[in-house]
Design a protein around this motif. Structure first.
Motif, mmCIF file in Angstrom:
data_model
loop_
_atom_site.group_PDB
_atom_site.id
_atom_site.type_symbol
_atom_site.label_atom_id
_atom_site.label_comp_id
_atom_site.label_asym_id
_atom_site.label_seq_id
_atom_site.Cartn_x
_atom_site.Cartn_y
_atom_site.Cartn_z
ATOM 1 N N GLU B 162 0.827 -1.225 0.000
ATOM 2 C CA GLU B 162 0.000 0.000 0.000
ATOM 3 C C GLU B 162 0.855 1.266 0.000
ATOM 4 N N ALA B 163 1.992 1.225 0.710
ATOM 5 C CA ALA B 163 2.869 2.406 0.768
ATOM 6 C C ALA B 163 3.534 2.684 -0.578
ATOM 7 N N TYR B 165 2.039 3.055 -3.141
ATOM 8 C CA TYR B 165 1.182 4.107 -3.689
ATOM 9 C C TYR B 165 1.104 5.303 -2.753
ATOM 10 N N LEU B 169 4.571 6.604 -4.582
ATOM 11 C CA LEU B 169 3.993 7.280 -5.752
ATOM 12 C C LEU B 169 3.927 8.790 -5.515
ATOM 13 N N PHE B 172 7.368 10.133 -5.880
ATOM 14 C CA PHE B 172 7.836 9.989 -7.272
ATOM 15 C C PHE B 172 7.231 11.108 -8.130
ATOM 16 N N GLN B 214 11.972 4.204 -3.087
ATOM 17 C CA GLN B 214 11.737 3.776 -4.462
ATOM 18 C C GLN B 214 12.431 2.453 -4.785
ATOM 19 N N MET B 223 4.758 -0.001 -9.182
ATOM 20 C CA MET B 223 4.027 1.270 -9.113
ATOM 21 C C MET B 223 4.527 2.227 -10.193
ATOM 22 N N ARG B 224 5.842 2.374 -10.313
ATOM 23 C CA ARG B 224 6.386 3.306 -11.321
ATOM 24 C C ARG B 224 6.001 2.864 -12.730
ATOM 25 N N ARG B 226 3.283 1.348 -13.496
ATOM 26 C CA ARG B 226 1.869 1.710 -13.698
ATOM 27 C C ARG B 226 1.704 3.205 -13.906
ATOM 28 N N VAL B 227 2.519 4.023 -13.226
ATOM 29 C CA VAL B 227 2.454 5.476 -13.451
ATOM 30 C C VAL B 227 2.819 5.784 -14.907
#
Lengths: 263, 263
Positions: B162-163, B165, B169, B172, B214, B223-224, B226-227
């Motif tokens: 969860e963190a 995001y 995120l 980032f 990161q 996460m990155r 997906r961004v």
């Protein structure tokens, strides 16, 4: 005094409703089934063109067509005021498609129904009296200030240069993050909650408005290039192996204009 | 009761100061010149290792070294509690480097001096009693709740998932936007101001913390990815010619792990 509104979509209904607190408001929408807000009376194009000012509340891309529709009905002194989220191109269209004698006021209320729901204090409206005498420009500046708004006079070009960040960047980032599905979590920090609320807010506006903000603002493409550059630099800091590819994209963005301003 | 803090950097000083409102607090820092906050007394490693609990307030990457430094000085029942912004890897290190009998509490206070300056209400702390009896875990849960914090019990893995995001995120995006120099403008919208404040906040934390968030969170790379995918999709919507190149980056990110979790 009677104020006219052309277009009763999400923003037009909100704007008509706001103006109806001070003025008698009449409105036109091409869709006969659309219900006007309380205190706002639907009229024909003839009646609309005869009132002292008409605010255009239509999608940016529809402005040229709407100007051609309304032009034949305009009385000599009727002011046309647009409310578009970009200003250079609509400003050019207003000067091009309207009769020589029609007074023109470019405006951009920097808020919508959502950000205004707790009152107008602290919210801004940009104005540029493109073809309006000083007395009338001052009159409308005072009206907006009287509503509680901060009135910012700047040229359409200054507006688009700054709105490429304050508006187009916010929506570019907000929509991009929203679509990956930012999770709700009990360990959300204060800053994540803020970012999440921005993303959720951006998708309330129509996709057409989003596209127009990104492609009809002559400075938005450069903004997106810089955002990509920002991510490149961050990934480079992290030693990300994809940095080289991002730099190639960046060069591609520089080379190939893909906004519609140059069409 | 006396509580120990290892490390008097930005977070350690803040945390020691907070705890000193309820407890007698002693602290150690390898830098002899660092000034402890009011009410906090500097001690030797011997003294620190003898108190009932020691909070580690050091950079994530320093944890293995710090555990080896402190291990020889620990009394049998001294609880070691870390406060790292990622949890899976430090959790593994705590279990690996500390003596078998040392009780371990993983914690992550989801706030810092800035977000806590108007009080702790509404702020959260994550805890995972990695090697702690139920009575002691409940005791510390009650202490944190007593400070006004929302205590969230979850596993280290759930936390990192969860963190990635709620924290990685946000930083980032915030750092990437901050470095392009978001302008101040009189036509800032409410949402741009929020985004701007997030970007300004993120760079207050150290770059080392940013890198560790990161690269030491096993879910941050995904996460990155997906961004980047979110930006690809948005550019694709806009008919941006660089979409194809972004898709190639995306494939690159999928193929080549570049975090340090797998080292």
């Amino acid at each position: 005094m009677t104020v006219g509104v052309f277009g009763l979509g999400r923003f037009g209904s909100f704007w008509a409703s706001l103006l109806s607190e001070r003025f008698s408001v009449i409105a036109y929408d091409r869709d006969p089934d659309i219900k006007p807000p309380q205190r706002v009376r639907r009229v024909s194009l003839e009646a609309l063109g005869n009132c002292p000012i008409v605010f255009l509340c239509v999608t940016i891309r529809a402005v040229p067509e709407v100007l051609q529709v309304i032009a034949p009905y305009l009385a000599k002194n009727t002011i046309i005021a647009d409310t578009c989220s970009v200003k250079v191109l609509p400003g050019k269209w207003l000067l091009e498609y309207l009769p020589q004698e029609t007074p023109i006021l470019a405006t951009h209320p920097m808020f919508g129904p959502e950000s205004a729901k707790d009152g107008l204090e602290g919210l801004a409206i940009m104005i540029d009296p493109l073809r309006l005498d000083a007395r009338q420009a001052q009159f409308w500046e005072d009206v907006f200030a009287g509503l509680g708004l901060t009135v910012v006079r700047m040229t359409c070009e200054e507006h688009d240069r700054e709105a490429a960040y304050s508006q187009a960047l916010t929506h570019f980032v907000g929509r991009s993050l929203y679509r990956i599905g930012l999770p709700e979590t009990p360990i959300a920090t204060r800053w994540y909650k803020k970012l999440h609320s921005v993303a959720k807010q951006c998708v309330r506006d129509s996709h057409v408005l989003f596209e127009d903000m990104q492609t009809l603002n002559p400075f938005a493409q450069e903004m997106r290039r810089r955002v990509v550059q920002g991510f490149i630099d961050t990934l480079q800091d992290l030693g990300d192996p994809s940095t080289q590819q991002l730099i190639q994209i960046d060069e591609k963005i520089r080379e190939e204009p893909h906004d519609r301003c140059s069409e």
